[in-house]
Every structure is written in C-alpha cells, then in structure tokens.
Design an enzyme around this catalytic site. Structure first.
Site, PDB file in Angstrom:
ATOM      1  N   ASP A 129      38.340  28.780  38.313  1.00  0.00           N
ATOM      2  CA  ASP A 129      38.864  29.967  38.978  1.00  0.00           C
ATOM      3  C   ASP A 129      38.225  30.176  40.353  1.00  0.00           C
ATOM      4  O   ASP A 129      37.388  29.386  40.806  1.00  0.00           O
ATOM      5  CB  ASP A 129      38.755  31.202  38.080  1.00  0.00           C
ATOM      6  CG  ASP A 129      37.344  31.764  37.959  1.00  0.00           C
ATOM      7  OD1 ASP A 129      36.446  31.321  38.696  1.00  0.00           O
ATOM      8  OD2 ASP A 129      37.143  32.669  37.128  1.00  0.00           O
ATOM      9  N   LYS A 150      42.478  33.474  40.678  1.00  0.00           N
ATOM     10  CA  LYS A 150      43.209  34.722  40.899  1.00  0.00           C
ATOM     11  C   LYS A 150      42.342  35.608  41.769  1.00  0.00           C
ATOM     12  O   LYS A 150      41.210  35.921  41.417  1.00  0.00           O
ATOM     13  CB  LYS A 150      43.528  35.421  39.574  1.00  0.00           C
ATOM     14  CG  LYS A 150      44.375  34.606  38.627  1.00  0.00           C
ATOM     15  CD  LYS A 150      44.577  35.312  37.301  1.00  0.00           C
ATOM     16  CE  LYS A 150      45.524  36.473  37.392  1.00  0.00           C
ATOM     17  NZ  LYS A 150      46.880  36.094  37.775  1.00  0.00           N
ATOM     18  N   MET A 189      34.833  44.083  41.015  1.00  0.00           N
ATOM     19  CA  MET A 189      36.147  44.022  41.681  1.00  0.00           C
ATOM     20  C   MET A 189      36.604  45.402  42.155  1.00  0.00           C
ATOM     21  O   MET A 189      37.747  45.793  41.963  1.00  0.00           O
ATOM     22  CB  MET A 189      37.189  43.417  40.731  1.00  0.00           C
ATOM     23  CG  MET A 189      36.830  42.024  40.247  1.00  0.00           C
ATOM     24  SD  MET A 189      37.917  41.397  38.941  1.00  0.00           S
ATOM     25  CE  MET A 189      37.405  42.399  37.534  1.00  0.00           C
TER      26      MET A 189
END
Length: 302
Positions: free
Chosen positions: A69, A91, A206
């Site tokens: 990732d 992502k 995030m």
C-alpha cells in the site's frame, strides 16, 4: 508551542554489521513456511525498516508477489526475495485509488494461481488499515491466510518523536481515532462529547484535512484551546518532521507552514514530554529537559 515551529529530525542512524551467529539464531526460531496459495496480511510498521518484525521479514523473503500500500516505504521492499513481483495497490485520500473490492479480488486471483501472496500494509493492518475487511474477504473466498501484526504509527511513530502515548503522571488512557470514514467525511457519528471529556490523550490517524473541524468539535465539547498538540509527518523516516502547536492554533499552523500528509496527530499533555524525550533531536545536539512536566519544581516548591 503556539508558534507552531516545524523541526526536521535527521539524526544519525548508521547501520552496523550483524553480530556473529545472528543468522543461525534467527534460523533456530523456526519461523513458519509461506505455503503456495496462501495470503499473508502483514504490517510493515510506520516506515523505518528496522521496525519490521521477524515474521514480516520472513514473509518478504518467501513471497512470490507483494501487494503493497501507499504507506509502505520503499526501503522495506528491498527485503523481498529476488524475482518477487511487486504490485502497488495504495489508497490515498483525495487521489485516484483502487477500490477495496478490487484489491480483495486481486489477492484472491493471485492466491488461486498457487502463488505466495503477501499483502503488505503500513503500520498494523488491524489499526485503521482495513485489515479486517481484507481478511474476511479471504474467508469468504476460502483462501487460507495468516495475520502478522506490525508497529502502528500511533505508538511507534510518536515514539520516534519523543512522545509516549501513556505516562503515569499525565494519562492512564488513550483514544485512537480515524480522521475520516469511507467517502472521506469526518466521523461525526462518534460520541465527541464523551471523547473530549473522557480521554486525556487522543491520537488521530488520517486527520490532517479535517483537523480544523475536529479541533472545533473537541473545543466545543470541553477541551482547552491551549492544549498541546503535535503532528508528526513521515514518522520514523529520515525526513520525519514534527510540528508542535496547540489545539486552537493547529489548523492555522498547518496551513501557514504547509505541513503535509501523511501525518499522525496527538493531542494532550504527553506532548510536553517531548522536551525531555526527543532522542532524535538529542542526536543533533538538542539539550533535553530532565523535568518537562515541572514535577520536580513543584515538589521542591512544596
């Protein structure tokens, strides 16, 4: 801390040769064989390859294909066995990314070809890494799998910034929160009043793009605007940078300094401990404060 100064930490991290006999010691651990047709879901840690677990290293050295990732540092990929196929499947918020169902389908496809499939994720796959979703997809498809936990950024990354997530003179509880839900919105379904009142330390993953909204929610529900906050970008890597600020000033300081993701954010008085525990800063000559919480000063005054 209100000036929101960004401090880059690039202290010396020189390697050294492995001690004599270390390879033999590792071999005696009898680490598991990576069987064909299996998918191993592995946490790569926050970035520094030294934080890989032995199980993660063992997986990299056996896998036929590594599906990794966006938060897996390239230095980690160098441990893949010669000839292994590396597939990027990251992502990132606000950028074109593969759909989760497509990633899961690809892992099933590769495993059914009889390959040893390593799904490599930054941090720990079960801490805001969609690891549970991907593992359940393996169960649904009848694909055998193994879970290999990793060091999560909310612990290891803050440790590299000199910030402990718990300290008995500050807090006995910590709350980990994702800064956005599927679709990118702020997780408004959370009980923000209870979080604001009940958790002395909050760690946000995030959350950079929604920091202003989250800070407002916390302040409206009782947090101090002058509460210490630290943001750690590229935690554990050589270009790690730390922004120290306050809850009320954080969003403005992020915009003013151009502070970018990926970043882990911590809110609470544990941030003060960085004055005494910034071990990477000490490598560059920073003089550490042996009493960052002023506890000795208070004791002496009493």
């Amino acid at each position: 801390m209100s000036e929101g100064k960004v401090i880059s930490l690039t202290g010396t991290r020189t390697g050294s040769s492995a001690p004599e006999g270390s390879a033999e010691a590792v071999s005696r651990l009898a680490l598991p064989a990576f069987e064909p047709g299996w998918v191993w879901l592995v946490g790569a840690g926050p970035g520094d390859p030294g934080l890989l677990t032995l199980h993660a290293l063992n997986a990299l050295q056996q896998a036929d294909v590594v599906v990794y990732d966006a938060l897996v540092d390239e230095t980690v990929l160098q441990f893949a066995k010669p000839g292994a196929k590396l597939e990027y499947s990251g992502k990132r918020g606000g950028k074109p990314s593969p759909k989760q169902r497509d990633i899961s389908a690809r892992l099933v496809e590769l495993a059914r070809k009889g390959l040893r499939v390593l799904r490599l994720k930054g941090g720990d796959p079960f801490v805001f890494g969609r690891g549970g979703e991907e593992a359940l997809a393996r169960v649904d498809a009848g694909i055998p799998f193994r879970i290999v936990p990793g060091v999560t950024a909310g612990v290891g990354g803050l440790g590299y910034a000199g910030i402990p997530v718990t300290h008995r003179d500050v807090n006995h509880a910590v709350t980990f929160i994702t800064g956005h839900v599927a679709g990118g919105a702020v997780p408004e379904h959370l009980d923000w009043p209870s979080i604001a009142r009940g958790s002395p330390v909050i760690v946000l993953y995030m959350a950079l793009s929604h920091l202003d909204t989250i800070a407002t929610l916390l302040i409206e529900n009782g947090r101090r605007a002058d509460e210490p906050v630290a943001l750690v970008r590229n935690a554990t890597l050589k270009d790690q940078a730390v922004l120290e600020t306050t809850l009320g000033q954080a969003a403005e300081d992020v915009a003013r300094t151009g502070f970018k993701a990926p970043a882990i954010i911590v809110i609470g008085d544990v941030v003060k401990l960085r004055e005494g525990l910034d071990w990477l800063g000490a490598l560059e000559g920073r003089v550490l404060n042996r009493d960052p919480l002023n506890l000795r000063t208070k004791q002496d005054a009493g």
